[in-house]
Enzyme design. Sequence first.
Site, PDB file in Angstrom:
ATOM      1  N   GLU A 112       0.844  -1.215   0.000  1.00 21.65           N
ATOM      2  CA  GLU A 112       0.000   0.000   0.000  1.00 21.65           C
ATOM      3  C   GLU A 112       0.877   1.262   0.000  1.00 21.65           C
ATOM      4  O   GLU A 112       0.561   2.242  -0.678  1.00 21.65           O
ATOM      5  CB  GLU A 112      -0.949  -0.047   1.199  1.00 21.65           C
ATOM      6  CG  GLU A 112      -2.050  -1.109   1.042  1.00 21.65           C
ATOM      7  CD  GLU A 112      -2.914  -1.252   2.269  1.00 21.65           C
ATOM      8  OE1 GLU A 112      -4.143  -1.053   2.151  1.00 21.65           O
ATOM      9  OE2 GLU A 112      -2.352  -1.535   3.355  1.00 21.65           O
ATOM     10  N   GLU A 132      -3.760  -9.794   3.420  1.00 23.68           N
ATOM     11  CA  GLU A 132      -4.492  -9.490   4.656  1.00 23.68           C
ATOM     12  C   GLU A 132      -5.589 -10.511   4.970  1.00 23.68           C
ATOM     13  O   GLU A 132      -5.843 -10.806   6.137  1.00 23.68           O
ATOM     14  CB  GLU A 132      -5.117  -8.090   4.560  1.00 23.68           C
ATOM     15  CG  GLU A 132      -4.131  -6.937   4.748  1.00 23.68           C
ATOM     16  CD  GLU A 132      -3.419  -6.535   3.480  1.00 23.68           C
ATOM     17  OE1 GLU A 132      -2.766  -5.485   3.485  1.00 23.68           O
ATOM     18  OE2 GLU A 132      -3.490  -7.287   2.484  1.00 23.68           O
TER      19      GLU A 132
HETATM   20  N1  T1G Z   1       4.415  -7.834  11.557  1.00 25.60           N
HETATM   21  C1  T1G Z   1       5.149  -8.243  12.623  1.00 25.60           C
HETATM   22  N2  T1G Z   1       6.088  -9.249  12.577  1.00 25.60           N
HETATM   23  C2  T1G Z   1       6.272  -9.829  11.396  1.00 25.60           C
HETATM   24  C3  T1G Z   1       5.532  -9.463  10.226  1.00 25.60           C
HETATM   25  C4  T1G Z   1       4.579  -8.396  10.349  1.00 25.60           C
HETATM   26  N3  T1G Z   1       3.865  -7.967   9.298  1.00 25.60           N
HETATM   27  N4  T1G Z   1       5.939 -10.255   9.209  1.00 25.60           N
HETATM   28  C5  T1G Z   1       6.897 -11.070   9.712  1.00 25.60           C
HETATM   29  N5  T1G Z   1       7.088 -10.831  11.012  1.00 25.60           N
HETATM   30  C6  T1G Z   1       8.063 -11.485  11.900  1.00 25.60           C
HETATM   31  C7  T1G Z   1       7.760 -12.967  12.115  1.00 25.60           C
HETATM   32  O1  T1G Z   1       6.856 -13.144  13.173  1.00 25.60           O
HETATM   33  C8  T1G Z   1       9.138 -13.520  12.445  1.00 25.60           C
HETATM   34  O2  T1G Z   1       9.411 -13.196  13.787  1.00 25.60           O
HETATM   35  C9  T1G Z   1      10.058 -12.676  11.565  1.00 25.60           C
HETATM   36  O3  T1G Z   1       9.311 -11.489  11.242  1.00 25.60           O
HETATM   37  C10 T1G Z   1      10.450 -13.359  10.291  1.00 25.60           C
HETATM   38  O4  T1G Z   1       9.272 -13.807   9.643  1.00 25.60           O
HETATM   39  C11 T1G Z   1      -2.936  -2.127   6.881  1.00 25.60           C
HETATM   40  C12 T1G Z   1      -3.549  -4.667   7.740  1.00 25.60           C
HETATM   41  C13 T1G Z   1       7.424 -11.478   5.229  1.00 25.60           C
HETATM   42  C14 T1G Z   1       7.050 -13.451   3.803  1.00 25.60           C
HETATM   43  O5  T1G Z   1       0.689 -10.730   6.105  1.00 25.60           O
HETATM   44  O6  T1G Z   1       4.277 -13.476   5.264  1.00 25.60           O
HETATM   45  O7  T1G Z   1      -0.373  -4.903   6.362  1.00 25.60           O
HETATM   46  O8  T1G Z   1       9.580 -15.485  14.689  1.00 25.60           O
HETATM   47  O9  T1G Z   1       9.737 -16.250   9.964  1.00 25.60           O
HETATM   48  O10 T1G Z   1       9.670 -17.074   6.274  1.00 25.60           O
HETATM   49  O11 T1G Z   1      -3.449  -3.236   4.975  1.00 25.60           O
HETATM   50  O12 T1G Z   1       6.874 -13.247   7.470  1.00 25.60           O
HETATM   51  O13 T1G Z   1      11.615 -14.228  14.033  1.00 25.60           O
HETATM   52  O14 T1G Z   1      10.255 -13.496  16.020  1.00 25.60           O
HETATM   53  O15 T1G Z   1       7.833 -15.468   8.487  1.00 25.60           O
HETATM   54  O16 T1G Z   1      11.245 -15.209   5.553  1.00 25.60           O
HETATM   55  C15 T1G Z   1       0.262  -8.039   5.967  1.00 25.60           C
HETATM   56  C16 T1G Z   1       3.344 -11.459   6.959  1.00 25.60           C
HETATM   57  C17 T1G Z   1       0.124  -7.537   7.365  1.00 25.60           C
HETATM   58  C18 T1G Z   1       3.026 -10.617   5.773  1.00 25.60           C
HETATM   59  C19 T1G Z   1       8.847 -13.437   5.564  1.00 25.60           C
HETATM   60  N6  T1G Z   1       1.547  -8.705   5.827  1.00 25.60           N
HETATM   61  N7  T1G Z   1       4.692 -11.977   6.921  1.00 25.60           N
HETATM   62  O17 T1G Z   1       8.768 -14.818   5.673  1.00 25.60           O
HETATM   63  O18 T1G Z   1      10.231 -15.123   7.777  1.00 25.60           O
HETATM   64  S1  T1G Z   1      -1.469  -6.835   7.585  1.00 25.60           S
HETATM   65  C20 T1G Z   1       1.645 -10.022   5.923  1.00 25.60           C
HETATM   66  C21 T1G Z   1       5.031 -12.981   6.081  1.00 25.60           C
HETATM   67  C22 T1G Z   1      -1.379  -5.324   6.796  1.00 25.60           C
HETATM   68  C23 T1G Z   1      -2.547  -3.284   6.039  1.00 25.60           C
HETATM   69  C24 T1G Z   1      -2.672  -4.609   6.656  1.00 25.60           C
HETATM   70  C25 T1G Z   1       6.422 -13.507   6.212  1.00 25.60           C
HETATM   71  C26 T1G Z   1       7.416 -12.911   5.191  1.00 25.60           C
HETATM   72  P1  T1G Z   1      10.260 -14.145  14.666  1.00 25.60           P
HETATM   73  P2  T1G Z   1       9.203 -15.268   8.996  1.00 25.60           P
HETATM   74  P3  T1G Z   1      10.049 -15.630   6.283  1.00 25.60           P
END
Ligand code: T1G
Length: 708
Positions: A112, A132
Amino acid sequence: MSPSSVPGTAAVCTQHEGDILVVTIDHPPVNALNVDVRRGLLDAVQQAQADARVRAVLIVGAGRAFIAGADIREFGKPPLPPSLPEVCNGIEACTKPVIAAIHGPALGGGLEIAMSAHYRLALGDARLGLPEVQLGLLPGSGGTQRAPRLMGLRPAVELMLSGRHMGAREALGAGLIDRLAEGSDVRAAGLAYVKELLSAGVGVRRTRDLDTLFRDKAESLATLEALRSETAKKSRGLFSPLKVIEAVQAGLDLPFDEALKFERQLFLQCIDSPQRAGLIHAFFAEREVVKVPEAQAAKPRAIASVGVVGGGTMGAGIAVSALDAGLSVTMVERDDASIARGRANVEKVYDGLVAKGRMTPEAKAAVMARYTGSTQYEALAPVDLVIEAVFEDLAVKQAVFAELDRVCKPGAVLATNTSYLDIDAIAASTSRPQDVIGLHFFSPANIMKLLEIVVPAKVSADVVATAFELARKLKKVAVRAGVCDGFIGNRILAVYRAAADHMMEDGASPYEIDAAVRDFGYPMGPFQVSDLAGGDIGWATRKRRAPTRDPKARYVQIADRICERGWFGQKTGRGYYLYPQGARTGQPDPEVLAIIDAERQRAGITPRTFTPEEIMRRYMAAMVNEGANVVAQGIALRPLDVDVTFLYGYGFPRHRGGPMKYADMVGLDKVLDDIREFAKEDPLFWKPSPLLERLVAEGKNFDSLNRL
Ligand code: T1G
Ligand code: NAD
């Protein structure tokens, strides 16, 4: 000029490169948009706006990501300003071109931010998406308005509903980015692109001004109507997918800023939905579950070659899983006929892929070149790890492990795929119990994601660490389990299956119970699952347990009556259901209902009715109560380990977070009240878990035990 962090936040820093202000987000591990990053970004854009030296702004991410989205850990907490919509609108409103240069993940709020910039470049490793819905949410910072304007309505909605991550080349074709750049230095590539744009004299280009949707509004409305009915069918009770459609609809009906406000309202409704809590719990639980003491205390041993003993249902699936991970596989079977069958079971999987055009014959040949079959255990001498998957018989397995002890090299990991047997007893049949571990795959082993890593008493920490590393290589979701009858999953399954059998004998039909469980969100009910897996497996387990079964415990014999007729389910054309001509969907069977009636009379039971609500209260109470016992006895390290086991191995609906999370959301006191109510009928079966009673007494929940 050296980079300076934006006042008040270390997560964002700015640096002047000539007349370009480079804004770098540096908030490891994935530059999630927490309050510091949001504030830093908005301050940087306002700084650029006010600084006459600046002609353009370049936004990049430090480390391995552009931005992986909003900080998921902030959801459910009081929001801190600025909000993400403010940041996105601030970027878009800038009167100087803002360019986003993307590498790695640009997901959710991260995309976004990029879409509110005026131009977007990406390196080849970029992954763009609006996932999301996988968290029970929708893109709440303009994604439902800007993505359709950039990509067109259907591609944008499909991206939001699928939650998938799109590669850079596809994103270029889809209109999400303007430039695909070579190399791995995103900052340099971004700077070059900005200089090119400035020398071309381009101005700002606001996504909100694109008229993509309105060129043929009637067609846009018709497309959205089609997507709405498709989504209504496919979303099976999920809350946020239809909210995505509603938000996009607003983009067609309202002025841009009104539509943004409406999108935000829908976003906040999703935030309040219990599905959001369940899905976000699942997101973090599957990441926490691999953080086990042994894996943090020891380094894994190297695994490049795997041995598999037994080429039946599980052995073949395990071999395919290892081959798919790029490992070499040596399979050992009892005799030539069996090893030929073992190889055929492995090849069958790949032939299926070739037939569907999802694999070339050359690729299949390359994979099978890493496969070796033998009837000689000596063939396993050089392998790094062996997984035994022979008959579920302790003596047979101990004999196999004695052979492995004789032939395998020092340091080889010796694993068993037993479903129920005592792994300490199997380890004791070797001179190296420190190298013996349980790797409990689920059928089909090359498909099912769950892997229970069963830790016997004498295993060394580096062997446990090795098992978790192997799981990562096999793309499995690994859960650490202690040794007991059925480990985590099958032990708890036996209890809630018994609760279902009790309800069946007391008056509910197996079809009513399956329907209630499906409505709860499962793909199948317990009786459909039994027919799929084969009633003979459960029958063998019941017979094995008969000598030690508590004579005072209630035992429902309906399943035995059905199995005695050879009705094992889909593989015999009938079980609890009828499967005419090999159908995969069963039909209720009046003869099964007659067997149930006869058993009720034999047991002197007057049947009564059960509402779907009561069926699920009993089903879940049994699951949660035994889950608590499993945690209390250390078979599972934390309640989230039970949740991940059921999410990945037993079809538990992800939006409910898992049985223990579900209980926290219902209220442990209510679950305990139910168990105490049910105990009035059967105090032996419904014995409240002491852990559940303690947590309720202390006003705590299962989540309070999720931190090691
Ligand atoms: N927020 C907080 N922590 C996050 C995070 C996030 N968005 N994404 C990853 N982490 C942490 C995760 O818990 C882990 O922590 C570390 O980062 C590494 O992640 C307003 C509402 C990016 C593809 O859904 O899909 O934006 O265990 O082990 O396999 O519209 O993480 O090391 O303590 O998964 O390389 C939308 C979520 C949010 C993406 C990387 N975004 N993340 O994968 O590593 S909602 C998502 C992922 C939003 C807006 C809306 C994956 C990754 P720890 P990992 P990875
Ligand atoms: P299966 O009967 O399909 O295959 C067992 C294979 O082991 C046969 O091909 C047999 O020839 C071979 N075998 C037997 N003794 C042997 C020996 N001494 N040396 C070499 N090979 C030998 O059984 P399966 O369903 O694949 O189950 C295997 C193991 O996996 C069992 O312990 C079972 O409990 C466990 N398991 C099964 C499932 C499932 O759903 N089937 C799921 C998880 C775990």
